[in-house]
Write an enzyme that holds these catalytic residues in place. Structure first.
Site, PDB file in Angstrom:
ATOM      1  N   HIS A  33      -7.749  65.508 132.790  1.00 43.51           N
ATOM      2  CA  HIS A  33      -7.780  65.428 131.324  1.00 43.51           C
ATOM      3  C   HIS A  33      -6.371  65.184 130.768  1.00 43.51           C
ATOM      4  O   HIS A  33      -6.186  64.410 129.840  1.00 43.51           O
ATOM      5  CB  HIS A  33      -8.288  66.739 130.718  1.00 43.51           C
ATOM      6  CG  HIS A  33      -9.706  67.083 131.055  1.00 43.51           C
ATOM      7  ND1 HIS A  33     -10.042  68.118 131.892  1.00 43.51           N
ATOM      8  CD2 HIS A  33     -10.869  66.528 130.650  1.00 43.51           C
ATOM      9  CE1 HIS A  33     -11.358  68.197 131.981  1.00 43.51           C
ATOM     10  NE2 HIS A  33     -11.885  67.244 131.250  1.00 43.51           N
ATOM     11  N   LYS A 146     -13.647  58.360 136.233  1.00 44.43           N
ATOM     12  CA  LYS A 146     -14.464  59.165 137.152  1.00 44.43           C
ATOM     13  C   LYS A 146     -15.920  59.130 136.692  1.00 44.43           C
ATOM     14  O   LYS A 146     -16.837  59.063 137.490  1.00 44.43           O
ATOM     15  CB  LYS A 146     -13.955  60.597 137.211  1.00 44.43           C
ATOM     16  CG  LYS A 146     -14.897  61.453 138.004  1.00 44.43           C
ATOM     17  CD  LYS A 146     -14.294  62.736 138.429  1.00 44.43           C
ATOM     18  CE  LYS A 146     -15.391  63.588 139.006  1.00 44.43           C
ATOM     19  NZ  LYS A 146     -16.277  64.071 137.921  1.00 44.43           N
TER      20      LYS A 146
END
Ligand code: PAF
Length: 283
Positions: A33, A146
């Site tokens: 993140h 991802k």
């Protein structure tokens, strides 16, 4: 960093900003993140992040209740990254009335792969992302590769609704042993964590076999997928899918697409114990 839960207050703070970049998350932030926050900073200013565990994208037997909620640790990390606003609405802030209008992605993208095993997942994702984009109104929004299918579906949604936002992909961040970082990795036991990098190894093996396809090695793509599924199963995994797809539309790759040099991607989802992991590898 300002922490805001109310939509109107968020809009008041962002009034006049037309270069904001946005990273939506469900919290439990890790290095993956944080790399998206850094990418967001390169593409706009100020950086706005959101944390919202979106009930709409969880199935009835999934981990909505147990999804890790680590707000204070997340705030500390975002502050270090210089994020300007954290939008952290409660369910009542974001869905003050039941969210009856939903965004339903087309079946050929939304009901395959993840959508087949998590019915309604992308409907929930698109609905919340459209709503978050409408609250923040950023110039760019960053999504990790991802979640490859999610990224593609959100890009198409932005295009089809002519949303005034550029969707930017962020590379997957991996642990040293190759495991893609994910909030759900925290569910793994010590033994499972040691086994988990095998998922990425299986994808690399598939990629090697695909690149090796020639007259002498005449495995079909479906056989290659099956070899990988069998290998993971024999190691104790429960694979949902290992699929060799075209990057452009996630349609199944064919020998023709291979010959034409079509860019491909291998996508997988598999359970290890109770934890479901996803990963992908571009060819
Ligand atoms: O990828 C995620 O964390 C979520 O699906 C998202 C994009 C924040 C929507 O809830």
């Amino acid at each position: 960093m300002k922490i805001i839960s109310d939509i109107q207050e968020l809009r008041d703070h962002l009034r006049g900003q037309n270069r904001a970049s946005f990273v939506p998350t469900m919290g439990n932030l890790h290095e993956g993140h944080l790399s998206l926050m850094r990418l967001a900073r390169q593409h706009g200013d100020p950086v706005v992040a959101s944390i919202f565990v979106n009930r709409l994208q969880f199935g009835p037997n999934e981990d909505f209740d147990s999804y890790p909620r680590t707000m204070q640790a997340d705030i500390d990390k975002l502050e270090k990254e210089g994020v300007y606003i954290l939008f952290a609405p409660t369910e009542r802030d974001l869905y003050p009335q039941p969210q009856e209008y939903r965004v339903d992605p087309p079946q050929q993208l939304g009901d395959i792969l993840e959508g087949e095993f998590r019915p309604g997942f992308f409907k929930g994702v698109c609905t919340v992302v459209l709503k978050l984009l409408s609250c923040v109104q950023p110039k760019v929004a960053v999504f990790g590769k991802k979640d490859y299918q999610q990224l593609m579906i959100i890009r198409q949604m932005a295009k089809q609704f002519a949303l005034p936002v550029e969707i930017i992909p962020g590379e997957t961040v991996r642990a040293e042993d190759g495991l893609a970082l994910s909030s759900r990795n925290g569910y793994l036991s010590t033994e499972e964590r040691a086994e988990a990098p095998e998922l990425q190894k299986a994808l690399r093996d598939v990629r090697a076999r695909v690149l090796d396809l020639n007259e002498r090695n005449t495995h079909s793509l479906i056989e290659i997928e099956k070899i990988a599924v069998d290998l993971l199963t024999s190691r104790g995994w429960q694979p949902d899918y290992i699929a060799i797809r075209q990057q452009c539309d996630l349609a199944p790759a064919s020998n023709e697409s291979l010959k034409a040099g079509e860019p491909l991607v291998i996508l997988t989802a598999a359970k290890l114990g109770k934890t479901r992991l996803i990963d992908n590898l571009e060819i």
